[in-house]
Design an enzyme around this catalytic site. Structure first.
Site, PDB file in Angstrom:
ATOM      1  N   SER A 196      49.745  45.859  34.965  1.00 34.89           N
ATOM      2  CA  SER A 196      48.983  45.305  33.847  1.00 34.89           C
ATOM      3  C   SER A 196      49.944  44.989  32.707  1.00 34.89           C
ATOM      4  O   SER A 196      50.998  45.631  32.575  1.00 34.89           O
ATOM      5  CB  SER A 196      47.954  46.334  33.369  1.00 34.89           C
ATOM      6  N   TYR A 213      45.684  54.658  30.606  1.00 33.81           N
ATOM      7  CA  TYR A 213      45.854  53.449  31.441  1.00 33.81           C
ATOM      8  C   TYR A 213      47.246  52.854  31.218  1.00 33.81           C
ATOM      9  O   TYR A 213      47.928  52.481  32.172  1.00 33.81           O
ATOM     10  CB  TYR A 213      44.752  52.448  31.083  1.00 33.81           C
TER      11      TYR A 213
HETATM   12  N1  LIG Z   1      40.309  43.577  34.943  1.00 34.40           N
HETATM   13  C1  LIG Z   1      41.359  43.533  34.138  1.00 34.40           C
HETATM   14  O1  LIG Z   1      41.235  43.207  32.921  1.00 34.40           O
HETATM   15  C2  LIG Z   1      42.720  43.863  34.654  1.00 34.40           C
HETATM   16  C3  LIG Z   1      43.845  43.467  33.902  1.00 34.40           C
HETATM   17  C4  LIG Z   1      45.118  43.774  34.366  1.00 34.40           C
HETATM   18  C5  LIG Z   1      45.268  44.451  35.559  1.00 34.40           C
HETATM   19  N2  LIG Z   1      44.176  44.819  36.276  1.00 34.40           N
HETATM   20  C6  LIG Z   1      44.370  45.572  37.510  1.00 34.40           C
HETATM   21  O2  LIG Z   1      43.853  44.826  38.596  1.00 34.40           O
HETATM   22  C7  LIG Z   1      43.487  45.723  39.651  1.00 34.40           C
HETATM   23  C8  LIG Z   1      42.102  45.374  40.172  1.00 34.40           C
HETATM   24  O3  LIG Z   1      41.167  45.640  39.136  1.00 34.40           O
HETATM   25  P1  LIG Z   1      39.783  44.855  38.984  1.00 34.40           P
HETATM   26  O4  LIG Z   1      39.805  44.242  37.657  1.00 34.40           O
HETATM   27  O5  LIG Z   1      39.498  44.058  40.190  1.00 34.40           O
HETATM   28  O6  LIG Z   1      38.810  46.106  38.899  1.00 34.40           O
HETATM   29  P2  LIG Z   1      37.376  46.396  39.593  1.00 34.40           P
HETATM   30  O7  LIG Z   1      36.614  45.149  39.763  1.00 34.40           O
HETATM   31  O8  LIG Z   1      36.770  47.501  38.807  1.00 34.40           O
HETATM   32  O9  LIG Z   1      37.806  46.935  41.038  1.00 34.40           O
HETATM   33  C9  LIG Z   1      38.461  48.169  41.177  1.00 34.40           C
HETATM   34  C10 LIG Z   1      38.672  48.440  42.656  1.00 34.40           C
HETATM   35  O10 LIG Z   1      39.386  49.681  42.786  1.00 34.40           O
HETATM   36  C11 LIG Z   1      38.732  50.456  43.777  1.00 34.40           C
HETATM   37  N3  LIG Z   1      38.892  51.900  43.515  1.00 34.40           N
HETATM   38  C12 LIG Z   1      38.760  52.540  42.328  1.00 34.40           C
HETATM   39  N4  LIG Z   1      38.957  53.860  42.495  1.00 34.40           N
HETATM   40  C13 LIG Z   1      39.239  54.044  43.811  1.00 34.40           C
HETATM   41  C14 LIG Z   1      39.537  55.186  44.611  1.00 34.40           C
HETATM   42  N5  LIG Z   1      39.594  56.433  44.103  1.00 34.40           N
HETATM   43  N6  LIG Z   1      39.760  55.006  45.940  1.00 34.40           N
HETATM   44  C15 LIG Z   1      39.694  53.777  46.485  1.00 34.40           C
HETATM   45  N7  LIG Z   1      39.425  52.647  45.779  1.00 34.40           N
HETATM   46  C16 LIG Z   1      39.198  52.787  44.468  1.00 34.40           C
HETATM   47  C17 LIG Z   1      37.255  50.068  43.698  1.00 34.40           C
HETATM   48  O11 LIG Z   1      36.697  50.340  44.952  1.00 34.40           O
HETATM   49  P3  LIG Z   1      35.193  50.915  45.181  1.00 34.40           P
HETATM   50  O12 LIG Z   1      34.328  50.228  44.157  1.00 34.40           O
HETATM   51  O13 LIG Z   1      34.890  50.550  46.583  1.00 34.40           O
HETATM   52  O14 LIG Z   1      35.276  52.361  44.961  1.00 34.40           O
HETATM   53  C18 LIG Z   1      37.369  48.581  43.441  1.00 34.40           C
HETATM   54  O15 LIG Z   1      37.518  47.896  44.659  1.00 34.40           O
HETATM   55  C19 LIG Z   1      43.599  47.136  39.064  1.00 34.40           C
HETATM   56  O16 LIG Z   1      44.814  47.719  39.460  1.00 34.40           O
HETATM   57  C20 LIG Z   1      43.611  46.881  37.562  1.00 34.40           C
HETATM   58  O17 LIG Z   1      44.247  47.899  36.846  1.00 34.40           O
HETATM   59  C21 LIG Z   1      42.905  44.525  35.866  1.00 34.40           C
END
Ligand SMILES: NC(=O)c1ccc[n+]([C@@H]2O[C@H](COP(=O)([O-])OP(=O)(O)OC[C@H]3O[C@@H](n4cnc5c(N)ncnc54)[C@H](OP(=O)(O)O)[C@@H]3O)[C@@H](O)[C@H]2O)c1
Length: 262
Positions: free
Chosen positions: A136, A149
């Site tokens: 991130s 985070y």
């Molecule tokens: N959204 C943003 O603003 C943003 C910005 C920069 C970077 N990122 C990064 O991008 C990546 C994807 O995030 P996203 O935005 O797509 O978030 P999201 O829509 O909330 O998805 C999070 C994913 O992580 C999985 N997860 C969470 N805890 C888990 C665990 N204990 N075991 C297995 N799976 C787990 C969830 O799976 P289940 O629901 O099946 O449990 C879900 O598939 C993350 O690393 C995040 O930090 C996001």
């Protein structure tokens, strides 16, 4: 990495960015092993992707979850690991509790480190292999209101660079990608309101997925997605006091939104 020859273990496939990555990787001809904790969501996603994808339910914070994933990855002869699963937590440090920080550190840092180590023997045995760590912007611009985070993502960036240097004489490359805000369920209403108040751009998961796949295909080892975030990340590296001052000016707004958590 030739995407149409890649056999990819994708964590967080049930999330916003994971779903977009899964669709685009499948369209590009990759074979996918999707993972997450929600069996129904995984099954629905797998049905849309067809025979090129299979799925496995696993909690990355449980050692049996990691073991299950490693066995499945061995059976699928995985040569790419995308550490994408993550959770966030927005709030003032002295108003949050340890279990929230522990969850954030465990999911965003400890789990990818653990899974990577468990899969390394298999990855090293492949003629070409990649580990993609989804970090991130906050890993390079640690942000007020996101202490756990930011710490986890800064740790993931350090882990990626250290491991890349250690694996320089192997067939395994380590890619670190740092997106800025993305419109996904990771962000609560309070975070979305904060981003709006600060004028922070949120990218679509589809455009971020395209950038990540480009980085994998071209073997681009480090990338920051978005401008001016890329510039601020660089600036924080050599003149952090300038970022301190910039964020000091935004602190009242950050505190106001942190205290109106949904
Ligand atoms: N959204 C943003 O603003 C943003 C910005 C920069 C970077 N990122 C990064 O991008 C990546 C994807 O995030 P996203 O935005 O797509 O978030 P999201 O829509 O909330 O998805 C999070 C994913 O992580 C999985 N997860 C969470 N805890 C888990 C665990 N204990 N075991 C297995 N799976 C787990 C969830 O799976 P289940 O629901 O099946 O449990 C879900 O598939 C993350 O690393 C995040 O930090 C996001």
């Amino acid at each position: 990495m030739l995407i149409n020859k890649a056999r990819i273990l994708l964590t967080g496939a049930t999330g916003g960015l994971g779903g977009a990555l899964a669709k685009q990787l499948a369209e590009a001809g990759a074979h996918l092993l999707l993972s997450g904790r929600d069996a129904k969501k995984l099954q629905a996603l797998q049905l849309t992707l067809g025979a090129a994808a299979s799925y496995i339910v696993a909690d990355l914070n449980a050692s049996e979850g990691v073991t299950t994933l490693v066995h499945a990855a061995q059976a699928e002869r995985v040569n790419v690991l995308i550490n994408n699963a993550g959770v966030s937590s927005f709030g003032l440090y002295d108003e949050q509790n340890w279990s929230a920080w522990e969850q954030v550190l465990s999911t965003n840092l400890i789990a990818p480190m653990r899974l990577t180590q468990a899969l390394l023997p298999q990855l090293k045995a492949q003629p070409q292999a990649s580990i993609v760590n989804v970090g991130s912007t906050f890993g390079s611009i640690p942000f007020a209101g996101f202490a756990a985070y930011s710490s986890a993502k800064a740790g993931l960036r350090g882990f990626s660079q250290s491991l890349r240097r250690e694996l320089a004489d192997t067939s395994v490359t380590v890619i670190h990608v740092a997106p800025r805000a993305i419109s996904t369920p990771l962000n609560t209403a309070a975070v979305n309101a904060l981003n709006q108040a600060l004028g922070n751009t949120s990218d679509t998961p589809e455009s971020v997925a395209r950038d990540i796949i480009k980085a994998l295909a071209a073997n681009t080892l480090e990338s920051h997605i978005g401008f001016p975030e890329r510039l601020f990340a660089w600036l924080n590296g050599f003149a952090p006091q300038l970022i301190d001052q910039g964020l000091r000016n935004k602190l009242a707004t950050i505190k106001q939104h942190a205290r109106t958590q949904d």
